[in-house]
Design a protein around this motif. Structure first.
Motif, mmCIF file in Angstrom:
data_model
loop_
_atom_site.group_PDB
_atom_site.id
_atom_site.type_symbol
_atom_site.label_atom_id
_atom_site.label_comp_id
_atom_site.label_asym_id
_atom_site.label_seq_id
_atom_site.Cartn_x
_atom_site.Cartn_y
_atom_site.Cartn_z
ATOM 1 N N LEU A 27 0.823 -1.213 0.000
ATOM 2 C CA LEU A 27 0.000 0.000 0.000
ATOM 3 C C LEU A 27 0.855 1.261 0.000
ATOM 4 N N ALA A 28 1.940 1.267 0.752
ATOM 5 C CA ALA A 28 2.827 2.430 0.773
ATOM 6 C C ALA A 28 3.428 2.660 -0.616
ATOM 7 N N GLY A 29 3.815 1.596 -1.294
ATOM 8 C CA GLY A 29 4.363 1.720 -2.649
ATOM 9 C C GLY A 29 3.342 2.270 -3.625
ATOM 10 N N VAL A 30 2.124 1.779 -3.555
ATOM 11 C CA VAL A 30 1.059 2.261 -4.441
ATOM 12 C C VAL A 30 0.779 3.736 -4.182
ATOM 13 N N LEU A 31 0.684 4.131 -2.930
ATOM 14 C CA LEU A 31 0.453 5.535 -2.596
ATOM 15 C C LEU A 31 1.597 6.425 -3.055
ATOM 16 N N TYR A 32 2.837 5.961 -2.942
ATOM 17 C CA TYR A 32 3.990 6.734 -3.392
ATOM 18 C C TYR A 32 3.931 6.963 -4.903
ATOM 19 N N VAL A 33 3.661 5.917 -5.667
ATOM 20 C CA VAL A 33 3.584 6.043 -7.122
ATOM 21 C C VAL A 33 2.444 6.983 -7.506
ATOM 22 N N TRP A 34 1.318 6.845 -6.860
ATOM 23 C CA TRP A 34 0.167 7.699 -7.151
ATOM 24 C C TRP A 34 0.486 9.161 -6.839
ATOM 25 N N ALA A 35 1.057 9.430 -5.663
ATOM 26 C CA ALA A 35 1.363 10.809 -5.261
ATOM 27 C C ALA A 35 2.429 11.416 -6.171
ATOM 28 N N SER A 36 3.434 10.658 -6.559
ATOM 29 C CA SER A 36 4.479 11.229 -7.420
ATOM 30 C C SER A 36 3.951 11.494 -8.824
ATOM 31 N N SER A 37 3.009 10.701 -9.314
ATOM 32 C CA SER A 37 2.438 10.971 -10.635
ATOM 33 C C SER A 37 1.562 12.218 -10.590
ATOM 34 N N LEU A 38 0.901 12.473 -9.470
ATOM 35 C CA LEU A 38 0.114 13.699 -9.337
ATOM 36 C C LEU A 38 1.022 14.919 -9.335
ATOM 37 N N ALA A 39 2.161 14.795 -8.677
ATOM 38 C CA ALA A 39 3.088 15.922 -8.609
ATOM 39 C C ALA A 39 3.690 16.222 -9.973
ATOM 40 N N ASP A 40 3.873 15.216 -10.831
ATOM 41 C CA ASP A 40 4.483 15.420 -12.138
ATOM 42 C C ASP A 40 3.509 15.950 -13.173
ATOM 43 N N GLN A 41 2.220 15.749 -12.965
ATOM 44 C CA GLN A 41 1.251 16.200 -13.958
ATOM 45 C C GLN A 41 1.131 17.703 -13.885
ATOM 46 N N ASP A 42 1.315 18.343 -15.022
ATOM 47 C CA ASP A 42 1.260 19.794 -15.107
ATOM 48 C C ASP A 42 0.607 20.139 -16.425
ATOM 49 N N ALA A 43 -0.524 20.807 -16.378
ATOM 50 C CA ALA A 43 -1.247 21.116 -17.610
ATOM 51 C C ALA A 43 -0.506 22.155 -18.442
ATOM 52 N N SER A 44 0.321 22.946 -17.803
ATOM 53 C CA SER A 44 1.039 23.965 -18.544
ATOM 54 C C SER A 44 2.506 23.597 -18.638
ATOM 55 N N PHE A 45 3.212 24.292 -19.515
ATOM 56 C CA PHE A 45 4.628 24.021 -19.611
ATOM 57 C C PHE A 45 5.402 25.069 -18.847
ATOM 58 N N GLU A 46 6.616 24.737 -18.559
ATOM 59 C CA GLU A 46 7.481 25.668 -17.853
ATOM 60 C C GLU A 46 8.522 26.161 -18.841
ATOM 61 N N PRO A 47 8.411 27.421 -19.270
ATOM 62 C CA PRO A 47 9.363 27.911 -20.262
ATOM 63 C C PRO A 47 10.661 28.387 -19.621
ATOM 64 N N ARG A 48 11.712 28.269 -20.368
ATOM 65 C CA ARG A 48 12.978 28.905 -20.008
ATOM 66 C C ARG A 48 13.203 29.931 -21.102
ATOM 67 N N VAL A 49 13.224 31.194 -20.728
ATOM 68 C CA VAL A 49 13.267 32.274 -21.699
ATOM 69 C C VAL A 49 14.692 32.795 -21.807
ATOM 70 N N ILE A 50 15.173 32.874 -23.026
ATOM 71 C CA ILE A 50 16.493 33.426 -23.291
ATOM 72 C C ILE A 50 16.282 34.562 -24.281
ATOM 73 N N SER A 51 16.774 35.735 -23.952
ATOM 74 C CA SER A 51 16.528 36.863 -24.847
ATOM 75 C C SER A 51 17.843 37.472 -25.314
ATOM 76 N N GLY A 52 17.716 38.374 -26.252
ATOM 77 C CA GLY A 52 18.872 39.091 -26.757
ATOM 78 C C GLY A 52 19.803 38.202 -27.558
ATOM 79 N N GLU A 53 21.102 38.508 -27.488
ATOM 80 C CA GLU A 53 22.099 37.768 -28.267
ATOM 81 C C GLU A 53 22.069 36.280 -27.947
#
Length: 170
Positions: A27-53
């Motif tokens: 049960l602890a293993g199942v809960l860990y996998v479930w909780a970590s998959s919730l933490a990884d799900q992100d509907a948006s992306f995380e941009p890294r912005v580089i500007s200029g030269e």
């Protein structure tokens, strides 16, 4: 009669303890996998912005209206069909936001002042982690350093893909 009662005894305490520990670990293993998959799900992306030269612009901004302004790296998040990527920018000093095309052809056909050019794996038609895009001007937007506010949304769902951000084109 005494022998019949002895055959109806329960599982020994040692085996019961082992079973309870095993069930708890599973049960602890199942809960860990479930909780970590919730933490990884992100509907948006995380941009890294580089500007200029650093964005790939070749030195100072020019007045020819073809400068690379901002590089956006897609670092994490759910993939998005490239055809649904919608970009809107506001250039410093201009009150009205401008829509950008998601290709040079789309910008030219729609008389748009800017466009995104995807890089990375462009054959799959999706924008996913590891890909990126370069924001180009399609006509003169910045001839000197300027701040550009960028909003990227999924035009199919109208959901923002990232929180709005501002980058300096220089």
């Amino acid at each position: 009669m005494k022998n019949e009662n002895q055959n109806e005894e329960a599982v020994s305490p040692v085996i019961a303890t082992i079973l309870m520990v095993a069930i708890t670990v599973v049960l602890a293993g199942v809960l860990y996998v479930w909780a970590s998959s919730l933490a990884d799900q992100d509907a948006s992306f995380e941009p890294r912005v580089i500007s200029g030269e650093d964005a790939g612009a070749s030195g100072d901004l020019t007045t020819d209206g073809t400068d690379a302004l901002i590089r956006i790296d897609f670092t994490k998040g759910s993939e998005v069909n490239w055809g649904y990527v919608s970009v809107q920018i506001t250039v410093e000093g201009v009150l009205e936001p401008m829509n950008c095309g998601n290709s040079k052809e789309a910008a030219d056909s729609g008389n748009l002042k800017c466009y995104l050019q995807e890089f990375g794996n462009t054959e799959d038609q999706v924008w996913t982690a590891g890909d990126g895009a370069m924001l180009y001007e399609n006509e003169e937007l910045c001839s000197a350093a300027c701040d550009i506010e960028v909003r990227i949304t999924n035009s199919q769902t109208d959901d923002p893909l990232a929180p709005g951000f501002t980058a300096k084109a220089e």
